[in-house]
Scaffold this motif. Sequence first.
Motif, PDB file in Angstrom:
ATOM      1  N   ASN A   1      -1.014  -5.069   4.533  1.00 49.56           N
ATOM      2  CA  ASN A   1      -0.950  -3.686   3.615  1.00 49.56           C
ATOM      3  C   ASN A   1      -0.127  -4.230   2.396  1.00 49.56           C
ATOM      4  OD1 ASN A   1      -2.094  -1.772   5.394  1.00 49.56           O
ATOM      5  ND2 ASN A   1      -0.308  -1.767   6.635  1.00 49.56           N
TER       6      ASN A   1
ATOM      7  N   VAL B   1       0.868  -1.137   0.039  1.00 51.85           N
ATOM      8  CA  VAL B   1       0.050  -0.130  -0.037  1.00 51.85           C
ATOM      9  C   VAL B   1       1.011   1.182   0.069  1.00 51.85           C
ATOM     10  CG1 VAL B   1      -1.597   1.293   1.277  1.00 51.85           C
ATOM     11  CG2 VAL B   1      -1.970  -1.174   1.099  1.00 51.85           C
TER      12      VAL B   1
ATOM     13  N   GLU C   1      -4.499   5.795   2.801  1.00 49.52           N
ATOM     14  CA  GLU C   1      -5.775   5.779   2.860  1.00 49.52           C
ATOM     15  C   GLU C   1      -6.662   5.664   1.788  1.00 49.52           C
ATOM     16  OE1 GLU C   1      -9.121   4.733   4.896  1.00 49.52           O
ATOM     17  OE2 GLU C   1      -7.368   4.533   5.699  1.00 49.52           O
TER      18      GLU C   1
ATOM     19  N   ARG D   1      -6.115   2.428  -0.117  1.00 53.11           N
ATOM     20  CA  ARG D   1      -6.814   1.345   0.606  1.00 53.11           C
ATOM     21  C   ARG D   1      -8.456   1.463   0.141  1.00 53.11           C
ATOM     22  NH1 ARG D   1      -4.480  -1.726   4.565  1.00 53.11           N
ATOM     23  NH2 ARG D   1      -6.464  -2.247   5.322  1.00 53.11           N
TER      24      ARG D   1
ATOM     25  N   PHE E   1      -3.857  -8.284   2.140  1.00 55.07           N
ATOM     26  CA  PHE E   1      -4.257  -6.927   2.394  1.00 55.07           C
ATOM     27  C   PHE E   1      -4.147  -6.285   3.865  1.00 55.07           C
ATOM     28  CE2 PHE E   1      -7.878  -3.487   1.891  1.00 55.07           C
ATOM     29  CZ  PHE E   1      -6.824  -2.839   1.261  1.00 55.07           C
TER      30      PHE E   1
END
Length: 344
Positions: A85, A36, A48, A51, A82
């Motif tokens: 991350n 991420v 964020e 995500r 996930f």
Amino acid sequence: MSADQTTSGGFHHAQDKLTFLLSLVPYLIQQTQVSVHDAARHFGVSEETIREAVLLIAVSGVPGSDSNYQHGDLFDIDWDAFDQNEIIITQLVAIDDSPRFSAREASALIAGLQYLQSLPENVDSAAYSSLAAKLARGASETPSQVIVSPAATNESFARVGDALSRGVQLEFDYRDSRGQSERRRVDPLRLDSDNDDWYLRAWCHSRRSVRTFRLDRIDALHVTDLAIDHRPSDVHLSDSLFDTSGEHTTVVLEFRPEALGLLGEFVPEGTRVTRSGDMSRASVRVAHFHGLTRLVAGLAGVARVVDPPEARQAARRWALDALASYPDATSSETTSSETTIANA
């Protein structure tokens, strides 16, 4: 936050968010697995935002024939990864069905890019290498390895390329189709090739117009320190290599009708072609005889120069010079060939 902003990611318009998602999906597919953090850094957004986008992708897809979504109709990700991350797309939808270049098509395009990269103005251009790598990755199969070998060039090629890159004038002696030499000063505009032959397109200061110069007929070349007065954007540069809009000689060609395509740019589209018995004829304008005579000499029995006499003589001289380069030819073969040339 204004009314037209989305509720996540700081995108000011819905179109911005859609563009981001359309870029994110192929990026994630190409990376196979990416954190991420790295994805956020690549796109210049917050973690964020990444995500939230991945969660949206996971509930996107293409409905089945009954207009309902089944499991196989949606993207899917590795949810355990996930949580750590890491982003891994485990199921693709629709994108796998998009048309791709075949291995042969990709190889042909890569070969073309290699040729463009070999031109003086494009040498060491990273953009061509990057595009070739993308074509290779995007093909349906691994393309064959291709290498485009540049045509042999004389020492003038590198020096002209240097003048083009630095934007400076050139001076040289140039031999015309009649063997007469004249000193020229030009603003180089572009290098073009026709098979293995290279030509300089340039603004000639003595003719005050664009001219085409064959590199192997340039002598005593001097690269000056004078800045050019004309750039390609300042003048009309014809797409036709043999632009005869200035000084020219009219030449009558006779050829078999089916050979019209072999004459290429010498008989451009729109030229009036007439029939004379089983042969066709066309009057064309050429800036010099060299390329034309070599072409028709290589098409013996298919095409020939009819007029003017000096053009016929130029074709005959070229063919005889070519014949003389075969020292092992027997005397009977030579006599037969010279008779054929004399009737050309």
